[in-house]
Design a protein around this motif. Sequence first.
Motif, short mmCIF file in Angstrom:
data_model
loop_
_atom_site.label_atom_id
_atom_site.label_comp_id
_atom_site.label_asym_id
_atom_site.label_seq_id
_atom_site.Cartn_x
_atom_site.Cartn_y
_atom_site.Cartn_z
N SER A 306 0.84 -1.19 0.00
CA SER A 306 0.00 0.00 0.00
C SER A 306 0.88 1.24 0.00
CB SER A 306 -0.93 0.02 1.22
OG SER A 306 -0.16 0.12 2.42
N THR A 307 0.25 2.37 -0.19
CA THR A 307 0.96 3.65 -0.14
C THR A 307 -0.05 4.76 0.09
OG1 THR A 307 2.61 5.03 -1.28
CG2 THR A 307 0.79 4.16 -2.62
N ASN A 308 0.44 5.95 0.31
CA ASN A 308 -0.41 7.13 0.48
C ASN A 308 -0.14 8.13 -0.64
OD1 ASN A 308 -1.66 6.29 2.88
ND2 ASN A 308 0.03 7.05 4.12
N ILE A 309 -1.21 8.65 -1.20
CA ILE A 309 -1.11 9.68 -2.23
C ILE A 309 -1.77 10.94 -1.69
CG2 ILE A 309 -1.68 10.32 -4.60
CD1 ILE A 309 -1.90 7.33 -5.22
N TYR A 310 -1.02 12.04 -1.67
CA TYR A 310 -1.51 13.28 -1.08
C TYR A 310 -1.85 14.29 -2.18
CZ TYR A 310 0.43 11.42 3.25
OH TYR A 310 0.71 10.63 4.34
N GLY A 311 -3.00 14.89 -2.05
CA GLY A 311 -3.40 15.98 -2.95
C GLY A 311 -3.71 17.21 -2.13
N LEU A 312 -3.16 18.34 -2.49
CA LEU A 312 -3.35 19.56 -1.71
C LEU A 312 -3.61 20.74 -2.63
CD1 LEU A 312 -3.25 20.97 1.08
CD2 LEU A 312 -0.80 21.32 0.70
N TYR A 313 -4.67 21.47 -2.34
CA TYR A 313 -4.99 22.69 -3.08
C TYR A 313 -5.05 23.84 -2.10
CZ TYR A 313 -7.75 26.33 -5.30
OH TYR A 313 -8.20 27.55 -5.77
N LEU A 314 -4.26 24.88 -2.35
CA LEU A 314 -4.26 26.09 -1.53
C LEU A 314 -4.82 27.25 -2.36
CD1 LEU A 314 -0.78 25.81 0.24
CD2 LEU A 314 -3.03 25.24 1.17
N ASN A 315 -5.84 27.86 -1.85
CA ASN A 315 -6.49 28.96 -2.56
C ASN A 315 -5.59 30.21 -2.49
OD1 ASN A 315 -8.23 30.87 -3.65
ND2 ASN A 315 -10.03 29.96 -2.67
N PRO A 316 -5.20 30.77 -3.64
CA PRO A 316 -4.35 31.97 -3.62
C PRO A 316 -5.07 33.19 -3.04
CG PRO A 316 -5.08 31.48 -5.85
CD PRO A 316 -5.49 30.33 -5.02
N ASN A 317 -6.40 33.16 -3.04
CA ASN A 317 -7.19 34.26 -2.49
C ASN A 317 -7.32 34.07 -0.98
OD1 ASN A 317 -8.93 36.32 -1.89
ND2 ASN A 317 -10.63 35.58 -3.16
N LYS A 318 -6.55 34.81 -0.21
CA LYS A 318 -6.54 34.66 1.25
C LYS A 318 -7.85 35.07 1.90
CE LYS A 318 -2.30 33.22 1.10
NZ LYS A 318 -2.02 31.79 1.32
N ASP A 319 -8.69 35.81 1.17
CA ASP A 319 -9.96 36.26 1.73
C ASP A 319 -11.11 35.32 1.38
OD1 ASP A 319 -8.77 38.53 2.85
OD2 ASP A 319 -8.95 39.64 0.95
N ALA A 320 -10.82 34.26 0.64
CA ALA A 320 -11.87 33.33 0.24
C ALA A 320 -12.37 32.54 1.44
CB ALA A 320 -11.35 32.39 -0.84
N LYS A 321 -13.61 32.05 1.35
CA LYS A 321 -14.18 31.27 2.43
C LYS A 321 -13.45 29.95 2.58
CE LYS A 321 -17.23 30.23 5.62
NZ LYS A 321 -17.24 30.91 6.94
N ILE A 322 -13.17 29.27 1.46
CA ILE A 322 -12.44 28.01 1.47
C ILE A 322 -10.98 28.29 1.16
CG2 ILE A 322 -12.22 25.72 0.43
CD1 ILE A 322 -15.19 25.80 -0.22
N LEU A 323 -10.12 28.07 2.14
CA LEU A 323 -8.70 28.39 1.98
C LEU A 323 -7.91 27.25 1.36
CD1 LEU A 323 -8.13 30.14 5.43
CD2 LEU A 323 -8.60 31.21 3.22
N GLY A 324 -8.41 26.03 1.49
CA GLY A 324 -7.67 24.91 0.92
C GLY A 324 -8.42 23.60 1.07
N ILE A 325 -7.99 22.60 0.28
CA ILE A 325 -8.58 21.27 0.33
C ILE A 325 -7.44 20.25 0.34
CG2 ILE A 325 -10.03 19.57 -0.85
CD1 ILE A 325 -11.57 21.86 -2.11
N GLN A 326 -7.54 19.29 1.24
CA GLN A 326 -6.55 18.21 1.31
C GLN A 326 -7.22 16.87 1.11
OE1 GLN A 326 -3.05 17.91 4.19
NE2 GLN A 326 -4.41 16.33 5.03
N HIS A 327 -6.65 16.06 0.23
CA HIS A 327 -7.21 14.74 -0.07
C HIS A 327 -6.10 13.71 0.08
CE1 HIS A 327 -9.55 12.03 -3.13
NE2 HIS A 327 -9.60 11.58 -1.88
N VAL A 328 -6.33 12.72 0.93
CA VAL A 328 -5.37 11.64 1.12
C VAL A 328 -6.00 10.35 0.60
CG1 VAL A 328 -3.97 10.34 2.76
CG2 VAL A 328 -4.43 12.76 3.17
N ILE A 329 -5.36 9.75 -0.40
CA ILE A 329 -5.84 8.50 -0.99
C ILE A 329 -4.87 7.38 -0.60
CG2 ILE A 329 -6.46 7.32 -3.13
CD1 ILE A 329 -6.81 10.06 -4.42
#
Length: 635
Positions: A306-329
């Motif tokens: 097995s292994t872990n796959i990491y996905g990360l999204y950081l919103n460049p807009n610091k004033d946005a409601k959603i600042l980032g999303i992290q997905h671990v598969i």
Amino acid sequence: MGAKRAAGILMPRPGERTNLGFFIEDLGFYVPFGDNFDLKLSGDIYTKGSWATRAESTYKKRYKYNGRLAANVENRLTGIKGLTEGSNAFSKQSMFGVMWSHSQDPKANPYWLFNANVNFSSSKYYRESVRNQYINTGQVFTNNVNSSINLTKNFENAPLTAQLSMSHSQNYNTGDINIAFPRFNLTMSRIFPFAKKNMPKEGLIQNLGLTYSMQAGNEVNTNDKDIFTDKMWKDQMRMGANHKIGLQTGITLANYFPLTLSSDYNEVWGDNRLIKNYNSVNGKIEDTTLKGFNSYRTFNFNASVSTNIYGLYLNPNKDAKILGIQHVITPSIGYSYTPDFQSQSWGYYKAYQNQNQEEVWYNQYQNMLYGVSIPGLTNSLNFGISNNLEMKVKDVNDPKGFKKVKIFEYLRLSSSYNFSADEFKLSPISINGMTSLFDRKVNVQFSSTVNPYKIQRYINAEGNEVAQYIDELGLGNLRISNMTLGTGYTFDNSTFGGKRFDAKNYKKRGTVRDENFYYDSDNYAQFAIPWSLTANLSYNYSKGTERKGSSTGSIAMNGKISPTPYWAISANATYDFIKSEITYVRFGFERDLRSFTLSFNWTPMGTYKSYDFFIGIKASILQDLKYNDRSRLNY
């Protein structure tokens, strides 16, 4: 220094019930034996012939152990003698119950530990006892009971644990009883025989771990009628032993893929072997049990990576409601292999010829104590994928300026493909997961099984529609065969922004009869009214090959409130939202009368409709001065 205990007569409680007549209950006496042991004997007498007797003892030795032993014997007579039919038909039942609990203080001896929890009784004891005390405790709904007595030895300088035990399980619906006495277990925790002492383990050889376990014992499967008879001792008792050796090692491939290899060896000993023959005279299959020592052994091999796959999204807009999303598969794949121990070459299976002169193979060790099954060929690929998904959300009320929101605590999909199966090689797909709502205050768990095979429907010779799965895969065939959903939440004083009562905010406290009240600066009494309401929801949906599935679902509500320091009101209810009906309701009232305590419990509907009223003195020396009125189920 506590009050000295003294022997005395237990004051009885008189009364009258329609189906039992006039009665005197709890007549008896109490005798203390020193500071560590006491004995209470009591009984009930009913004018229509029923009677009950009880013995109860408690014991305790500080820093050593404590326990309680109780034994009840009852003879219940109802109805009119001579009548065999109707609501007044005569019935006579003898029942018994034995309860024993023993707990050892863990500090008394770190290497020897003895505990017991015994609950052994007649199958109708809780449901049809002469007294109805088990209605309000909920034990009237008991279907299964279990008992255990364990003596455990931990070895100080060895990875071994030994246990001598006895156990009992009982099904009140069927009357079946299983007793294991005694049973010996020996377990060796994992050791690494090829690893260098106090050095990091490297490679497959140094990481090779070895475990061992052994079970040996006697076991009886019997029932209410045969227990402790010659039939039980001669025909229903089995003995045997089971040895298990486990090997496991592992290594990380390319720094990112942990590989695990394992193998298990299992050897079973027993005292019987089954012989089946077809009797052409009566046309029946006859079983013959041959007594004597018998054994068989099996083994398997497993590999997984097995292994872990990491996905990360950081919103460049610091004033946005959603600042980032992290997905671990986390994908995983494994392979399992077990030889075909059911083949003729191993000699574990034998054959007989049926009425059509056809060979029928059977497991000749299936009735051995540890010989439940002998595996056939397994040559399968197991695979799955697990997900964890969360968001970082802006939150001005949080000191960090953000908070993490779990979309899925976990979401898992898994299945397997058996290369050696003749058909249906792909197993149904299992899906399960958990998410949380309302700032992690509510957890929602769900699971589902998806069948990927096509359903074939046809009309049989009787003119009825028949449906069955056929070995044909396809995305269009995906069908949910089972689904469950469960969640729950507890509401209390602080749920809707209310503050918890804190006595530190008040300088003055009441005395004598008002010690539970605190007074503010205006001399007004303050008291938090504690309340709680728990709601649990459960739902299940199942659909095999039928055109229409079936569902079950209920909401269980449990509430409690204390309007004053001396009152407590509770209510329990269960609502079946599939059938649109209330299935259970129970109300409870408790009143602290300082020197006395009063309680009333009422079940106004359902099979166990009843009530219970109790009032008694709280002082331990006068606890036998009480009044207790209970209804029968048909009050």
